[in-house]
Design a protein around this motif. Structure first.
Motif, short mmCIF file in Angstrom:
data_model
loop_
_atom_site.label_atom_id
_atom_site.label_comp_id
_atom_site.label_asym_id
_atom_site.label_seq_id
_atom_site.Cartn_x
_atom_site.Cartn_y
_atom_site.Cartn_z
N ILE A 82 0.83 -1.20 0.00
CA ILE A 82 0.00 0.00 0.00
C ILE A 82 0.87 1.26 0.00
N VAL A 83 1.88 1.28 0.84
CA VAL A 83 2.74 2.47 0.93
C VAL A 83 3.48 2.70 -0.38
N LEU A 84 4.14 1.68 -0.90
CA LEU A 84 4.95 1.84 -2.11
C LEU A 84 4.08 2.10 -3.34
N ALA A 85 2.98 1.35 -3.47
CA ALA A 85 2.15 1.49 -4.67
C ALA A 85 1.45 2.83 -4.72
N SER A 86 0.96 3.30 -3.59
CA SER A 86 0.26 4.60 -3.59
C SER A 86 1.21 5.74 -3.93
N MET A 87 2.41 5.71 -3.36
CA MET A 87 3.38 6.77 -3.68
C MET A 87 3.83 6.69 -5.13
N THR A 88 4.05 5.47 -5.62
CA THR A 88 4.48 5.29 -7.02
C THR A 88 3.42 5.79 -7.99
N ALA A 89 2.17 5.41 -7.76
CA ALA A 89 1.09 5.85 -8.64
C ALA A 89 0.94 7.37 -8.61
N TRP A 90 1.06 7.95 -7.44
CA TRP A 90 0.94 9.42 -7.33
C TRP A 90 2.02 10.13 -8.13
N MET A 91 3.25 9.65 -8.05
CA MET A 91 4.34 10.28 -8.79
C MET A 91 4.17 10.07 -10.30
N PHE A 92 3.69 8.88 -10.71
CA PHE A 92 3.45 8.65 -12.13
C PHE A 92 2.43 9.64 -12.69
N VAL A 93 1.36 9.87 -11.92
CA VAL A 93 0.29 10.75 -12.39
C VAL A 93 0.75 12.21 -12.41
N ARG A 94 1.43 12.62 -11.37
CA ARG A 94 1.79 14.04 -11.24
C ARG A 94 2.96 14.44 -12.14
N THR A 95 3.88 13.54 -12.43
CA THR A 95 4.96 13.88 -13.37
C THR A 95 4.46 13.80 -14.81
N ASP A 96 3.81 12.69 -15.15
CA ASP A 96 3.14 12.52 -16.45
C ASP A 96 4.07 12.85 -17.63
N ASP A 97 5.32 12.40 -17.56
CA ASP A 97 6.21 12.52 -18.71
C ASP A 97 6.35 11.17 -19.39
N ARG A 98 7.19 11.10 -20.41
CA ARG A 98 7.31 9.86 -21.17
C ARG A 98 7.85 8.73 -20.30
N LEU A 99 8.83 9.02 -19.44
CA LEU A 99 9.41 7.98 -18.59
C LEU A 99 8.36 7.42 -17.63
N SER A 100 7.54 8.30 -17.06
CA SER A 100 6.50 7.85 -16.14
C SER A 100 5.49 6.96 -16.85
N ARG A 101 5.12 7.33 -18.06
CA ARG A 101 4.15 6.53 -18.81
C ARG A 101 4.73 5.16 -19.18
N ILE A 102 6.00 5.15 -19.54
CA ILE A 102 6.65 3.88 -19.89
C ILE A 102 6.73 2.97 -18.67
N LEU A 103 7.14 3.54 -17.53
CA LEU A 103 7.24 2.74 -16.31
C LEU A 103 5.88 2.22 -15.87
N PHE A 104 4.85 3.05 -16.03
CA PHE A 104 3.51 2.59 -15.67
C PHE A 104 3.08 1.44 -16.57
N MET A 105 3.36 1.52 -17.85
CA MET A 105 3.01 0.43 -18.75
C MET A 105 3.79 -0.83 -18.44
N VAL A 106 5.02 -0.68 -17.95
CA VAL A 106 5.79 -1.85 -17.53
C VAL A 106 5.11 -2.52 -16.35
N PHE A 107 4.64 -1.73 -15.38
CA PHE A 107 3.90 -2.28 -14.24
C PHE A 107 2.66 -3.03 -14.71
N VAL A 108 1.91 -2.41 -15.63
CA VAL A 108 0.69 -3.04 -16.13
C VAL A 108 1.03 -4.33 -16.89
N ALA A 109 2.12 -4.30 -17.67
CA ALA A 109 2.48 -5.48 -18.46
C ALA A 109 2.84 -6.66 -17.58
#
Length: 279
Positions: A82-109
């Motif tokens: 809960i701690v790691l995932a919530s912080m990670t998701a928050w940073m992915f959404v708030r930065t919203d650059d190409r690296l964040s989107r790629i890392l998020f897709m890696v998590f989903v994959a």
């Protein structure tokens, strides 16, 4: 005609529910029977309701120790996820650059990779870490917790990511103007608003981790470290199976999860629906 169709649908739903609950009925009624009663008629109610076999099952499976191991593994794993995932998701959404989107897709994959395809290579890597780096990844609760965190984080990040998008950035900007740093903004503003998703992640992971048999069977070899699902295997011998004790042990295994689920089920649909916002 519409009324008849509604009655028919309700009848089918009830019938499907009964079919779904039938295995639980079998386990419950046979957990009160001796072996002779069980083999005579599996479907009949027991002649007497006694908790004698539950007591024997608890003793044979070392229930209290196994319960403690399962509780430690489940609570610590979920807390870290809960701690790691919530912080990670928050940073992915708030930065919203190409690296964040790629890392998020890696998590989903990683969510679509079957565990069975990687379990043997993973055990080899963990064995190498134990032998060469002296990190106790095998036959330790810490190693199992570490692996649970790795397997559970992806889904949690996915659920949190959708919900964070629905939180107005203006709230965080106002907190920053008031003097909050990023740490305080997240824990005092963002994280309390993630309660529905947090409850969903907690419920889904409790059901998964508490009932998991395959991963603990690969990681834990000592009897003192067995979880509750592993302890139930003690009733299934190579040549004989103590079915009545096994049924009692299975009821002891699933009861905590059923109680937890019934007390928190209203958050599942709410949290999943909230996490689907603006995906």
């Amino acid at each position: 005609m519409k009324k008849f169709g509604k009655i028919l649908i309700e009848f089918l739903v009830v019938a499907l529910c009964l079919v779904y609950l039938f295995p639980i009925y079998i386990v419950l009624v046979n957990s009160f029977k001796n072996r002779a009663e069980l083999y005579e008629n599996m479907l009949a109610l027991p002649n007497s309701f006694s908790f004698e076999y539950f007591a024997k099952a608890m003793e044979k499976m070392s229930f209290l120790r196994a319960f403690g191991n399962s509780l430690i593994i489940t609570v610590v794993s979920i807390a870290v996820i809960i701690v790691l995932a919530s912080m990670t998701a928050w940073m992915f959404v708030r930065t919203d650059d190409r690296l964040s989107r790629i890392l998020f897709m890696v998590f989903v994959a990683t969510m679509i990779i079957p565990f069975q395809t990687i379990m043997m290579p993973m055990m080899q890597v963990m064995g190498w870490a134990r032998d060469n780096l002296h990190i106790p990844m095998l036959n330790s609760l810490g190693g199992l917790i570490y692996m649970n965190i790795g397997f559970g984080t992806s889904m949690a990040v996915f659920l949190y990511h959708g919900f964070v998008k629905s939180i107005p950035v203006s709230l965080e900007e106002a907190a920053t103007i008031d003097g909050c740093n990023k740490f305080k903004v997240f824990w005092k503003i963002v994280f309390p608003m993630l309660k529905p998703t947090t409850a969903t992640v907690m419920i889904l992971d409790v059901i998964w981790i508490w009932n998991d048999y395959l991963l603990p069977s690969l990681v834990l070899s000592s009897k003192s470290l067995r979880t509750i699902p592993l302890s139930t295997a003690s009733f299934f011998g190579q040549f004989t199976i103590e079915w009545n004790l096994a049924m009692a042990g299975l009821m002891l295994t699933i009861t905590p999860v059923i109680i937890f689920y019934l007390s928190a089920q209203k958050y599942i649909v709410k949290g999943v629906a909230a996490g689907a916002v603006k995906l």
